[in-house]
Motif scaffolding. Structure first.
Motif, PDB file in Angstrom:
ATOM      1  N   THR A 217       0.842  -1.196   0.000  1.00 11.49           N
ATOM      2  CA  THR A 217       0.000   0.000   0.000  1.00 11.49           C
ATOM      3  C   THR A 217       0.870   1.237   0.000  1.00 11.49           C
ATOM      4  O   THR A 217       1.990   1.234   0.500  1.00 11.49           O
ATOM      5  CB  THR A 217      -0.917   0.028   1.235  1.00 11.49           C
ATOM      6  OG1 THR A 217      -0.108  -0.010   2.412  1.00 11.49           O
ATOM      7  CG2 THR A 217      -1.866  -1.149   1.232  1.00 11.49           C
ATOM      8  N   ARG A 218       0.323   2.323  -0.550  1.00  2.00           N
ATOM      9  CA  ARG A 218       1.076   3.565  -0.604  1.00  2.00           C
ATOM     10  C   ARG A 218       1.227   4.168   0.768  1.00  2.00           C
ATOM     11  O   ARG A 218       0.304   4.180   1.571  1.00  2.00           O
ATOM     12  CB  ARG A 218       0.366   4.559  -1.531  1.00  2.00           C
ATOM     13  CG  ARG A 218       0.533   4.194  -2.993  1.00  2.00           C
ATOM     14  CD  ARG A 218      -0.020   5.302  -3.876  1.00  2.00           C
ATOM     15  NE  ARG A 218       0.159   4.865  -5.272  1.00  2.00           N
ATOM     16  CZ  ARG A 218      -0.776   4.962  -6.188  1.00  2.00           C
ATOM     17  NH1 ARG A 218      -1.945   5.475  -5.908  1.00  2.00           N
ATOM     18  NH2 ARG A 218      -0.553   4.542  -7.413  1.00  2.00           N
ATOM     19  N   GLU A 219       2.396   4.666   1.039  1.00  2.00           N
ATOM     20  CA  GLU A 219       2.654   5.332   2.308  1.00  2.00           C
ATOM     21  C   GLU A 219       2.042   6.730   2.269  1.00  2.00           C
ATOM     22  O   GLU A 219       1.909   7.341   1.220  1.00  2.00           O
ATOM     23  CB  GLU A 219       4.170   5.432   2.535  1.00  2.00           C
ATOM     24  CG  GLU A 219       4.851   4.076   2.556  1.00  2.00           C
ATOM     25  CD  GLU A 219       6.356   4.205   2.531  1.00  2.00           C
ATOM     26  OE1 GLU A 219       7.029   3.177   2.457  1.00  2.00           O
ATOM     27  OE2 GLU A 219       6.847   5.344   2.602  1.00  2.00           O
ATOM     28  N   SER A 220       1.648   7.231   3.427  1.00  2.96           N
ATOM     29  CA  SER A 220       1.108   8.593   3.487  1.00  2.96           C
ATOM     30  C   SER A 220       2.266   9.572   3.415  1.00  2.96           C
ATOM     31  O   SER A 220       2.972   9.813   4.371  1.00  2.96           O
ATOM     32  CB  SER A 220       0.325   8.789   4.786  1.00  2.96           C
ATOM     33  OG  SER A 220       1.135   8.531   5.900  1.00  2.96           O
ATOM     34  N   SER A 221       2.468  10.093   2.236  1.00  2.00           N
ATOM     35  CA  SER A 221       3.581  11.016   2.013  1.00  2.00           C
ATOM     36  C   SER A 221       3.209  11.925   0.864  1.00  2.00           C
ATOM     37  O   SER A 221       2.491  11.538  -0.058  1.00  2.00           O
ATOM     38  CB  SER A 221       4.861  10.245   1.681  1.00  2.00           C
ATOM     39  OG  SER A 221       5.871  11.119   1.248  1.00  2.00           O
ATOM     40  N   SER A 222       3.698  13.155   0.903  1.00  2.00           N
ATOM     41  CA  SER A 222       3.437  14.083  -0.188  1.00  2.00           C
ATOM     42  C   SER A 222       4.379  13.851  -1.356  1.00  2.00           C
ATOM     43  O   SER A 222       4.182  14.397  -2.442  1.00  2.00           O
ATOM     44  CB  SER A 222       3.588  15.522   0.307  1.00  2.00           C
ATOM     45  OG  SER A 222       4.899  15.741   0.805  1.00  2.00           O
TER      46      SER A 222
END
Length: 260
Positions: A2-7
């Protein structure tokens, strides 16, 4: 995965072991707005400075495992077509810096752009974008002048003229009335007034040089761009990746990135 929460925009680099692929990876490491999650190579797998490099023949698996938002592709036309087609299936945007596509090859990319955002550019230099605008203006302002285009690149470059030279030639033809392109000259080769002369040179490690000469019997104008480092192209491609992430499906141009 899953995608990490990052900009930071998550990028996959194909052609990772090539000159441009390696430079994209290096430049990304110094930025906060983008993160390369993996590289892909047809030549080897393993690591580049700790970054995983996966085999190209497992590209679909790589997309699932690393879940990138954008592919940055500096490979070869045949491989690039396959990568972009797979990205269209996986809903991954594509920034393509590969050059030398045949018409049917570019058609594959355009077909993919109906499903995901695709940006194809022969050159990711902001200076080249300025040069293209200047060339168009100069040709329009100097009707009847002879026009010659000369490009120089390193000895390993395959396509000639370069993709950038072809983009320049397209701008020239759109701004004036010309009878065609003449590639090099030999023997009895008197210049026709309406032709555009085109010359491609390959030597050493030249990173990229393009010159447009406009001349009549009384004056000449030269417009020249020289790349001092591949970093300018790598950063431009990464700028495009950040800009393209999350865009609606469609066919995009690097000039749109520069304009914002």
């Amino acid at each position: 995965m899953t995608r990490e929460s990052s900009s930071a925009t998550r990028v996959l680099v194909s052609g990772a072991t090539g000159r441009m692929g390696r430079r994209v990876i290096e430049q990304a490491a110094a930025r906060d707005d983008v993160r390369v999650v993996a590289g892909v190579s047809r030549e080897l797998s393993g690591e580049i400075d700790g970054l995983p490099v996966e085999p190209a023949n497992e590209f679909e698996v790589v997309l699932r495992e690393y879940d990138p938002e954008v592919l940055v592709d500096f490979s070869v036309p045949e491989a690039s077509q396959e990568f972009v087609a797979d990205c269209a299936e996986a809903n991954v945007a594509c920034v393509v810096g590969t050059t030398g596509f045949a018409e049917d090859g570019e058609a594959v990319l355009r077909e993919a752009s109906e499903r995901v955002s695709v940006l194809l550019a022969s050159n990711f230099s902001r200076g080249i974008q300025a040069l293209l605008r200047a060339v168009e203006s100069a040709v329009s302002d100097l009707p009847g002048y002879d026009v010659e285009v000369t490009e120089s690149h390193h000895r390993h470059k395959r396509d000639a003229p370069s993709g950038t030279a072809n983009a320049i030639l397209d701008r020239i033809e759109s701004a004036g009335e010309f009878g065609g392109r003449v590639h090099g000259r030999e023997g009895d080769a008197l210049r026709e007034s309406s032709e555009i002369g085109v010359h491609a040179r390959r030597a050493g490690g030249i990173r990229g040089e393009h010159e447009i000469l406009l001349a009549n019997d009384h004056e000449e104008l030269r417009l020249t761009h020289r790349a001092g480092s591949r970093a300018v192209f790598a950063d431009g491609a990464l700028d495009a990746a950040v800009w393209l992430a999350g865009r609606t499906p469609g066919w995009y141009d690097f000039s749109e990135v520069v304009a914002e």
